[in-house]
Design a protein around this motif. Structure first.
Motif, PDB file in Angstrom:
ATOM      1  N   TYR A  90      -8.573   5.431   1.117  1.00  0.00           N
ATOM      2  CA  TYR A  90      -7.507   5.044   0.557  1.00  0.00           C
ATOM      3  C   TYR A  90      -7.718   4.875  -0.943  1.00  0.00           C
ATOM      4  O   TYR A  90      -7.058   4.893  -2.053  1.00  0.00           O
ATOM      5  N   THR A  91      -9.100   3.879  -1.213  1.00  0.00           N
ATOM      6  CA  THR A  91      -9.034   3.452  -2.520  1.00  0.00           C
ATOM      7  C   THR A  91      -9.402   4.751  -3.632  1.00  0.00           C
ATOM      8  O   THR A  91      -9.054   4.883  -4.655  1.00  0.00           O
ATOM      9  N   GLU A  92     -10.168   5.853  -2.907  1.00  0.00           N
ATOM     10  CA  GLU A  92     -10.455   6.949  -3.715  1.00  0.00           C
ATOM     11  C   GLU A  92      -9.216   7.648  -4.260  1.00  0.00           C
ATOM     12  O   GLU A  92      -9.103   8.143  -5.425  1.00  0.00           O
ATOM     13  N   ILE A 110     -11.372   2.534   4.279  1.00  0.00           N
ATOM     14  CA  ILE A 110     -11.018   1.991   3.221  1.00  0.00           C
ATOM     15  C   ILE A 110     -11.252   2.844   1.962  1.00  0.00           C
ATOM     16  O   ILE A 110     -10.432   2.685   1.268  1.00  0.00           O
ATOM     17  N   ASN A 111     -12.325   3.486   2.049  1.00  0.00           N
ATOM     18  CA  ASN A 111     -12.910   4.209   1.008  1.00  0.00           C
ATOM     19  C   ASN A 111     -11.607   5.614   0.756  1.00  0.00           C
ATOM     20  O   ASN A 111     -11.474   5.890  -0.266  1.00  0.00           O
ATOM     21  N   ASP A 125      -9.325   1.782  -7.360  1.00  0.00           N
ATOM     22  CA  ASP A 125     -10.169   0.955  -6.783  1.00  0.00           C
ATOM     23  C   ASP A 125      -9.593  -0.531  -6.523  1.00  0.00           C
ATOM     24  O   ASP A 125      -9.910  -1.290  -5.935  1.00  0.00           O
ATOM     25  N   TYR A 126      -8.300  -0.627  -7.465  1.00  0.00           N
ATOM     26  CA  TYR A 126      -7.780  -2.021  -7.454  1.00  0.00           C
ATOM     27  C   TYR A 126      -7.145  -2.163  -6.175  1.00  0.00           C
ATOM     28  O   TYR A 126      -6.467  -3.336  -5.816  1.00  0.00           O
ATOM     29  N   THR A 127      -6.943  -1.110  -5.178  1.00  0.00           N
ATOM     30  CA  THR A 127      -6.189  -1.358  -3.935  1.00  0.00           C
ATOM     31  C   THR A 127      -7.154  -1.734  -2.692  1.00  0.00           C
ATOM     32  O   THR A 127      -6.786  -1.905  -1.648  1.00  0.00           O
ATOM     33  N   TYR A 128      -8.498  -1.889  -3.178  1.00  0.00           N
ATOM     34  CA  TYR A 128      -9.311  -1.963  -2.039  1.00  0.00           C
ATOM     35  C   TYR A 128      -8.860  -3.332  -1.168  1.00  0.00           C
ATOM     36  O   TYR A 128      -8.858  -3.094  -0.071  1.00  0.00           O
ATOM     37  N   TYR A 129      -8.824  -4.164  -1.855  1.00  0.00           N
ATOM     38  CA  TYR A 129      -8.469  -5.594  -1.085  1.00  0.00           C
ATOM     39  C   TYR A 129      -7.126  -5.650  -0.389  1.00  0.00           C
ATOM     40  O   TYR A 129      -7.079  -6.042   0.731  1.00  0.00           O
ATOM     41  N   ALA A 188       0.861  -1.314  -0.058  1.00  0.00           N
ATOM     42  CA  ALA A 188      -0.063  -0.087   0.198  1.00  0.00           C
ATOM     43  C   ALA A 188       0.874   1.199   0.062  1.00  0.00           C
ATOM     44  O   ALA A 188       0.658   2.288  -0.688  1.00  0.00           O
TER      45      ALA A 188
END
Length: 404
Positions: free
Chosen positions: A268-270, A265-266, A274-278, A156
């Motif tokens: 970071y993904t924003e 979580i959002n 989106d591919y970093t969600y998991y 991350a």
């Protein structure tokens, strides 16, 4: 590498217990609010707390007994104080870490959005792991969890560095406003963990000796050092994520467990995609699940041992009974007293803060006493660091009481 990993155990359990709210929430928030400006606080509190945590495996392996046995030798009043303090806080702490883990599980796995339902599911899973697999399984599982957590967090950071829009500054700051001081106190008070976890460390060291006869004093100290270094590195990693992704974002966390997890979580993904969600979700979930699992193991283990020493209650089922008591109390708070959670956490936090000098002093006194073999008593450097740590923790507690 295989032999090295085999020697690890209680040190990683310590890391699993410590890397929770203090890292996921507090370190991330420190980075979001101050960039890298509070790195000094993170390193300083790790330095001054180090001796009192390290004395736990040192004493356990040098004497063959836990810190609780040592507390009794210092006087039954010391052990009674521990018993009361631990009983007063263990239900609230277990509920707090479980509800955050549940919020993250809800976002990661779906199924239901109810944090209470997920909390009960997680509690049942943890109980099954501990009562069926016992210490040996917990020991092996924690190596997987900490490794997964570290890998996901590092990935991350590598993704965050080229995506950040902020200039990275390493200038250190000392908050002077009321809100900033309050956060600094909370940040340092729970980093890397409350000092009573030293008792857990000594109990885990004893269990490690049972399954691995070669686990001696030196290997126990080295094992602890690896775990302690992990808490420092992951503290820096989560602070870095906050600094790289959330600095100057003016976002504030929601108080609800599920909402907090989704927001965390959002954020970071924003920024990272989106591919970093998991990657983010797994890093966050493993951080909190490790804390939930280790606290559910350690508090009952400590209470079972203290009950035996104080009231001569000894049974092979004591550990299981205390796990059931803790799990039942946790579920009751979730079902009936969740609205009072903030008050309960505040009480537990205050007790953890103001009792830190108590644990520091008695741990230091114990390893310097005649109960500790001379070979393993603290060196001159550790004596100096211990005294500096006691002064720091006493001053820190007084500062906290004045500030609230």
């Amino acid at each position: 590498m295989k032999n090295f990993l085999k020697k690890l155990g209680p040190g990683l359990l310590f890391a699993g217990a410590a890397i929770g709210v203090s890292h996921l929430v507090q370190s991330t928030r420190a980075g979001a609010d101050y960039g890298y400006g509070l790195l000094w606080a993170l390193f300083l509190v790790h330095l001054f707390k180090y001796p009192f945590f390290q004395f736990a495996p040192r004493y356990a392996m040098a004497t063959g007994e836990s810190l609780l046995d040592g507390y009794k030798k210092l006087g039954k009043g010391v052990l009674y104080a521990y018993f009361v303090l631990n009983f007063a806080t263990m239900f609230t702490i277990q509920t707090a870490v479980t509800i955050v883990t549940a919020g993250l599980a809800s976002n990661l796995f779906g199924i239901t959005s109810s944090a209470t339902t997920w909390s009960i599911i997680i509690t049942i899973i943890c109980m099954a792991v501990l009562m069926i697999g016992k210490y040996k399984f917990l020991d092996n599982l924690m190596k997987i969890i900490i490794t997964t957590l570290t890998i996901c967090t590092v990935i991350a950071i590598f993704i965050a560095v080229p995506n950040t829009t902020e200039n990275v500054h390493f200038g250190q700051v000392l908050p002077t406003d009321t809100v900033g001081l309050a956060f600094l106190i909370a940040f340092m008070g729970w980093m890397p963990a409350p000092l009573d976890i030293s008792v857990w460390q000594s109990l885990w060291a004893i269990e490690k000796r049972k399954v691995q006869k070669s686990y001696k004093t030196k290997s126990a100290v080295n094992d602890f050092n690896v775990g302690y270094l992990s808490t420092i590195l992951l503290g820096v990693f989560f602070l870095s994520l906050g600094a790289l992704v959330m600095y100057h974002s003016e976002e504030s966390f929601d108080s609800g467990a599920t909402q907090f997890a989704s927001q965390f979580i959002n954020m970071y993904t924003e920024t990272l995609g989106d591919y970093t969600y998991y990657i983010i979700a797994i890093a966050a979930f493993t951080a909190m699940f490790s804390t939930t699992l280790t606290t559910l193991d350690a508090s009952p283990r400590a209470m079972a041992k203290a009950s035996h020493l104080l009231f001569n209650i000894k049974s092979k089922y004591s550990f299981a009974v205390w796990i059931v008591i803790l799990a039942t109390g946790t579920v009751c708070i979730l079902l009936f007293y969740l609205s009072e959670m903030k008050l309960l956490i505040d009480i537990a936090t205050i007790l953890s803060f103001v009792t830190a000098p108590f644990y520091a002093i008695i741990n230091y006194k114990l390893v310097c006493s005649s109960h500790m073999p001379k070979k393993w008593r603290p060196s001159v450097k550790m004596h100096i660091l211990s005294w500096a740590g006691i002064v720091f923790l006493v001053g820190f507690s007084i500062w906290y009481l004045i500030s609230i």
